[in-house]
Design an enzyme around this catalytic site. Structure first.
Site, PDB file in Angstrom:
ATOM      1  CE1 TYR A 147      -3.745   2.455   0.567  1.00 54.95           C
ATOM      2  CE2 TYR A 147      -2.385   3.339   2.350  1.00 54.95           C
ATOM      3  CZ  TYR A 147      -3.478   3.447   1.509  1.00 54.95           C
ATOM      4  OH  TYR A 147      -4.299   4.549   1.579  1.00 54.95           O
ATOM      5  CG  ASP A 250       5.755   3.696   1.049  1.00 56.77           C
ATOM      6  OD1 ASP A 250       5.919   4.439   2.028  1.00 56.77           O
ATOM      7  OD2 ASP A 250       4.626   3.417   0.581  1.00 56.77           O
ATOM      8  CE  LYS A 278       0.828   4.639   8.320  1.00 60.03           C
ATOM      9  NZ  LYS A 278      -0.496   5.245   8.488  1.00 60.03           N
TER      10      LYS A 278
END
Length: 444
Positions: A147, A250, A278
């Site tokens: 994702y 990522d 995050k």
């Protein structure tokens, strides 16, 4: 402590459905995951949260990993209060941007420069745009089950599907994750299974010279916590370069979590571009793209620039929080990471012991700061296909709902992961394990 009396959570969830779709602002928070509805949280401090009914939980979800310092860390609270008193945001140049950038640069070895965005999704969008501009190519390769945000081209094979529908490994069936995306968007996407070098090499022989980039999570975090095979990530990087493509790492989930410099430091990688989010913002929305100036300089103003606007880019309040957060993580030569690893490894060892004693068919994958439990008869889950075929996600959901009733806060989605923050303690592990034991006794 029993925490299954949640009348006010139910009342507020019903109320919210009159103004919000499904009563939430992301499906991961609603009835698609929580049955019959979510625990509605009101406040948090350290490693604990409280719901509207006053029930107290130890939080092992930590905002899907955003809260690296736990809830309401005193230093973060102080910085937010002081910054707000002088104005939260100006959409103008501020010293806070450079202060955050300098700290980021010191911690991430591959960051000759950094550009801040407002979310991880924005960061991966920008990274792909930069890669396309830099290489002059349009296609990119992504892996099954990974994702990279909800940008249209990334929304492919991000959800689990029946194993018999996945197709051959070297030509996977393509499953769009969303309606409303034109099929033509995926013409530029090459799909490959993860942790399988043979399949990747065969796919690259067909498509490698068309690729602007190969993008990967260093640890597969969208199907729980799936670790790369030894040496796999470096070989992916080498293969990308062999075909003239950029290697994008990522680190939106893993950045600043496994080491001060993220998984690229832990695994000894030097990506061409890397993305963050995050944990970088310690609970505030932010993303970042880092890499060499030769690539990031393409955003410099001019007729052939890579466009990246954003009113809230470099948000003054968020930049001040980032600077404070990175100072906390870098203190004492990154000593907080020893604490995170110690607590996380103790939780993993304790969980494995409970499952073994209770004769529960479950494994715990991961180490230190992040891990996931899979109810399976397999020794390991190696990729998306293993997850689709062998992980009993329904059983995992029942397990977590049992823990929610016993003061352990975690998402029932097996595709996410348990998070250890700097606020968690060995005492929290000591509370977790008896609760797990009780639930396992009921399930046995």
């Amino acid at each position: 402590m029993k925490t299954n009396k949640r009348e006010r959570s139910r009342e507020w969830y019903e109320r919210a459905q009159h103004s919000l779709i499904e009563g939430v602002n992301s499906p991961s928070r609603g009835a698609a995951v929580y049955s019959p509805g979510p625990v509605v949280l009101e406040r948090g401090r350290g490693s604990h949260v409280w719901d509207l009914d006053g029930n107290e939980y130890i939080d092992f979800m930590m905002s899907f990993g955003a809260l690296i310092q736990g809830h309401a860390h005193p230093k973060i609270v102080e910085v937010v209060s002081q910054t707000m008193a002088g104005g939260s945001h100006f959409a103008a140049a501020t010293p806070a941007e450079a202060e955050a950038g300098e700290r980021f640069q010191r911690m991430v070895p591959s960051a000759e420069a950094v550009r801040f965005t407002n979310s991880g999704s924005e960061a991966t969008m920008l990274a792909l745009r930069l890669a396309r501009a830099h290489t002059g190519r349009t296609k990119f390769l992504k892996f099954e089950g990974h994702y990279h945000g909800w940008y249209d081209p990334y929304c492919l094979n991000g959800h689990n599907h029946p194993a018999e529908e996945l197709g051959p490994r070297e030509n996977p069936t393509r499953f769009p994750d969303s309606e409303g995306i034109p099929a033509s968007v995926f013409d530029d996407v090459v799909l490959a299974p993860w942790n399988d070098l043979d399949a990747l090499e065969n796919i690259l022989r067909r498509h490698g010279r068309e690729l602007a980039a190969v993008i990967t999570e260093p640890i597969m975090a969208n199907m729980g916590c799936i670790l790369p095979h030894d040496g796999y990530l470096q070989k992916v990087c080498n293969l990308a370069h062999e075909y003239g493509a950029l290697f994008i790492l990522d680190e939106v989930v893993t950045g600043f979590r496994y080491a001060p410099g993220g998984c690229q430091q832990h695994y000894g990688l030097k990506p061409d571009l890397s993305t963050f989010g995050k944990a970088l913002g310690a609970g505030f929305p932010v993303g970042a793209v880092a890499g060499p100036r030769a690539i990031l300089n393409r955003m410099r103003w001019g007729s052939n620039m890579v466009l990246h606007y954003g009113t809230f880019n470099g948000h003054r309040l968020t930049m001040r929080v980032i600077a404070a957060n990175l100072d906390l993580l870098a203190a004492n030569d990154g000593g907080v990471y020893k604490h995170i690893y110690a607590v996380g490894d103790a939780a993993i060892a304790g969980l494995r012991d409970v499952f073994r004693r209770r004769k529960i068919g479950a494994i715990v994958q991961g180490f230190g700061p992040m891990f996931q439990i899979y109810f399976t008869g397999r020794d390991a889950i190696h990729d998306y296909r293993d997850y689709c075929q062998y992980a009993d996600t329904a059983k995992y959901s029942r397990f977590i709902h049992g823990l929610l009733d016993r003061g352990i806060y975690m998402t029932p989605s097996n595709g996410l992961h348990w998070i250890i923050s700097t606020a968690h303690t060995i005492q929290d592990v000591g509370t977790l394990l008896p609760a797990v034991d009780e639930v396992c006794a009921e399930m046995a």
